[in-house]
Design an enzyme around this catalytic site. Sequence first.
Site, PDB file in Angstrom:
ATOM      1  N   CYS A  75       0.843  -1.192   0.000  1.00  0.00           N
ATOM      2  CA  CYS A  75       0.000   0.000   0.000  1.00  0.00           C
ATOM      3  C   CYS A  75       0.884   1.251   0.000  1.00  0.00           C
ATOM      4  CB  CYS A  75      -0.977  -0.031   1.171  1.00  0.00           C
ATOM      5  SG  CYS A  75      -2.349   1.135   0.987  1.00  0.00           S
ATOM      6  N   HIS A 182      -3.948  -4.466  -0.310  1.00  0.00           N
ATOM      7  CA  HIS A 182      -3.574  -5.144   0.931  1.00  0.00           C
ATOM      8  C   HIS A 182      -3.654  -6.657   0.720  1.00  0.00           C
ATOM      9  CE1 HIS A 182      -3.345  -1.705   3.691  1.00  0.00           C
ATOM     10  NE2 HIS A 182      -4.265  -1.165   2.900  1.00  0.00           N
ATOM     11  N   GLU A 184      -2.835  -9.001   2.656  1.00  0.00           N
ATOM     12  CA  GLU A 184      -3.263  -9.668   3.887  1.00  0.00           C
ATOM     13  C   GLU A 184      -4.771  -9.603   4.085  1.00  0.00           C
ATOM     14  OE1 GLU A 184      -2.684  -5.394   5.208  1.00  0.00           O
ATOM     15  OE2 GLU A 184      -1.873  -6.761   3.693  1.00  0.00           O
TER      16      GLU A 184
END
Length: 208
Positions: A75, A182, A184
């Site tokens: 990011c 992102h 994750e």
Amino acid sequence: MIGIVDYRMGNLFSVSKALERLGANYLISADKKELLNTDALILPGVGSFRDAMDRLPVDTIKEFAETGKPLLGICLGMQLLFETSEENGLTKGLGLLPGSVRRFPGQTKDGGSYKVPHMGWNRLNFVKPSPLLENLKEDYVYFVHSYYVDASNSDVLIAKADYHEQVAAVVGKDHIFGMQFHPEKSSQLGMALLSNFLKMAVEREAVR
């Protein structure tokens, strides 16, 4: 061991939990010696480019980049890898990748308007082969950002997404990589991308 750079602006919790799910050993640190001794480095980021550059251990990250070990920006962390950003006035970045960070104008070429920030799930379109994309298929990932990397004329573009502009979604050159979204928080594809990054660190360590 995977190092996560702690400069008080990163999404440390979600990144570390993702690494735990992948079974990776990691440390969160701002200590130069600890970070330089890791097998790979992750630079997360949430917030303002200029504030991040003020807090970032720039010398440590540049020294790590010179080792040839894998480095991943996520990011804002990806944007910091580039040369400049126009956020809050022109600000120099790490300069590890060529390109500039620009704000979504919020207006299309035909005069229509669209929402900024870009927030939500968008499909990745693979542009060229990369170890990050090994054995993966195009799918959706989760974005939250008001600025994007203009890498349309750069050879660092690995995958893109479309949000009224061409968004550099995955970038990389040699051992330095970035993901604008992102991973994750991006379900199976996101975790698979992180897994491929970890694999690069393991393979490099094995041949040393």
